[in-house]
Design an enzyme around this catalytic site. Structure first.
Site, mmCIF file in Angstrom:
data_model
loop_
_atom_site.group_PDB
_atom_site.id
_atom_site.type_symbol
_atom_site.label_atom_id
_atom_site.label_comp_id
_atom_site.label_asym_id
_atom_site.label_seq_id
_atom_site.Cartn_x
_atom_site.Cartn_y
_atom_site.Cartn_z
ATOM 1 C CG ASP A 1 -2.082 0.950 1.077
ATOM 2 O OD1 ASP A 1 -2.224 1.552 0.003
ATOM 3 O OD2 ASP A 1 -2.839 1.105 2.052
ATOM 4 C CG ASP B 1 -5.656 5.764 -3.447
ATOM 5 O OD1 ASP B 1 -4.597 5.268 -3.039
ATOM 6 O OD2 ASP B 1 -6.770 5.452 -2.994
ATOM 7 C CB CYS C 1 -12.752 -22.648 15.804
ATOM 8 S SG CYS C 1 -11.410 -22.884 14.633
ATOM 9 C CB CYS D 1 -8.060 -23.614 14.172
ATOM 10 S SG CYS D 1 -7.941 -22.556 15.641
ATOM 11 C CB CYS E 1 -10.080 -23.659 18.805
ATOM 12 S SG CYS E 1 -10.206 -21.917 18.349
#
Length: 472
Positions: free
Chosen positions: A87, A122, A273, A275, A278
């Site tokens: 960015d 921008d 979750c 994952c 978790c």
């Protein structure tokens, strides 16, 4: 540069070619702050990241980072072999009003550090800015984008941001001008404040307004949309790239991301979750961990669930079930429902992108009536020719008839009762009124088309109250 392999709704799976490899879209780019040690890029790759995003202005303004990046490049600086988008500092410009770099300097800097996707500086106009301010900012953005095309000569891709605040005609103008200039990626900018305020409808209109003018063979990046509950919605509206600082910012505030919203760790008894994080900790155990370590663990979970949702969206596109996934996801928040309903004002755009043939049509609620398949069917049935002077239309499928009534589609030729979409529709018996009203609108169009014929309607009680004004 960008090859689309699968489509559904306005969403697509694509292959984006960059100097550091091919990225399959939709893709989520974790935001990396080079000044903050959090989850290392190598670990992000193991977790599922295919591309990263960092802020070239932060690197530029930090002397030791700038010198190192100019010498070894941004990839070595971050210690990653993944593609990196940079960015330009526009977010800092939005937040603080000014920054200590100009457009030419930051574009050339991104080229020098070998960014894969370069963004010019921008001007992001805040939401609800007055028209003259938004137009003035947009004209400066367009000027800078033209300048970027002239001065950039690197191997990377050039992103041309779309601005215009909450003025949809300016969003269209921005997209039209950016397309003329010719970018490789088109980010929708200036929407972070809208996301923070849950103004999802305005974000949807910003995206849809831009998509009316953007080339269909180039990827669209939605800046600042890093929460998994919005991915399905905005992929379905045509976005291909997302960036997430949310995984880290929410973790630092002890917040836990899900595809349905955000939970406070302090209020959780169970992790829904599975994952690795978790499965290893309970919420109570997590709360007892020292804060700096807890932030990293929550950040990892937030990324795991985000990448999982991106994969779920991709599979929905493969299965031509993206509409169904969106309609399930928007139930997570009333403002998401409101955002999705904005497609009513952009039917022609959505219809242009959505594939004609699919396997099945699952009716999941009133929003299912908004799908192009419904209106497309109603328009196509008007082209069906019949030589009969008297037509029988029945809502009872056991009765022999020329046409049948089926919500939300309306009139269905008998010979198409086994064909997509009406013939492949899974529809509950206890339907909401909108499904019948949508079907009746189709019926009225059909009756008007065949007003020279005698029509006999055989209907049951479910239909009667919707047909009081129908003359046959």
């Amino acid at each position: 540069m960008f090859e689309v392999t699968d489509k559904d709704a306005m969403g697509r799976i694509g292959k984006l070619k960059t100097p550091h490899g091919v990225v399959e879209t939709p893709a989520l780019m974790p935001v990396i702050n080079p000044n903050i040690d959090f989850i290392p890029p190598k670990e992000l790759k193991r977790m599922g990241a295919e591309i990263l995003i960092t802020n070239s202005y932060i690197i530029y303004r930090t002397e030791n980072l700038r010198e190192k990046a100019e010498k070894i490049g941004v990839h070595a600086l971050l210690d990653t072999d993944l593609p990196v988008m940079t960015d330009s500092g526009s977010y800092q410009l939005l937040m603080y009003g000014e920054i200590e770099v100009n457009n030419e300097e930051i574009v050339k800097f991104q080229e020098k550090i070998k960014s894969d996707i370069v963004v010019p500086l921008d001007i992001p106009t805040p939401p609800d800015a007055d028209y003259s301010t938004a137009l003035k900012d947009l004209e400066e953005t367009i000027k800078r984008e033209k300048e970027a095309v002239e001065i950039y000569s690197g191997e990377g891709l050039l992103a041309l941001p779309i601005q215009g605040s909450t003025h949809w005609d300016l969003r269209k103008k921005s997209a039209e001008e950016a397309a003329k200039i010719g970018g490789d990626v088109y980010p929708i900018g200036g929407v972070v404040p809208l996301m923070d305020m849950y103004r999802f409808e305005d974000v949807a209109r910003a995206v849809l307004s831009a998509k009316t003018k953007l080339p269909p063979d180039k990827p669209v990046h939605l800046f600042g949309a890093g929460h998994p509950m919005v991915f399905a919605l905005f992929v379905a509206l045509g976005c291909d790239l997302f960036d997430s600082a949310a995984y880290a910012l929410f973790a630092k505030d002890d917040r836990y991301l899900t595809p349905y919203g955000t939970e406070k760790l302090s209020e959780m008894n169970y992790f829904p979750c599975s994952c690795p994080v978790c499965l290893e900790y309970t919420p109570e155990e997590m709360r007892r961990i020292e804060k700096s370590e807890r932030e990293i663990l929550l950040g990892k979970h937030n990324l795991y669930v985000s990448f999982e949702e991106i994969r779920r969206v991709k599979q929905a596109i493969k299965n031509n079930e993206l509409f169904e996934l969106v309609e399930r996801r928007i139930r997570a928040h009333p403002y998401l429902i409101q955002a999705w309903r904005a497609i009513r004002d952009y039917y022609d755009l959505v219809e242009k992108y959505d594939p004609f043939a699919k396997k099945v049509f699952f009716y999941l609620g009133t929003e299912s009536c908004l799908r192009p398949a419904v209106r497309r069917h109603q328009e196509r049935v008007l082209r069906v020719k019949t030589d009969k002077k008297e037509i029988i239309i029945s809502s009872d499928y056991s009765v022999k008839a020329d046409f049948y009534l089926k919500p939300p589609f309306g009139v269905v030729p008998a010979e198409l009762m086994e064909s997509y979409p009406a013939g492949h529709a899974e529809i509950p018996e206890d339907l909401d009124e909108e499904a019948y009203k949508t079907a009746v609108r189709g019926l009225k169009m059909f009756l008007e088309k065949h007003k020279d014929k005698k029509v006999s309607l055989i209907i049951d009680e479910k239909w009667r109250k919707f047909l009081d004004d129908v003359q046959t």
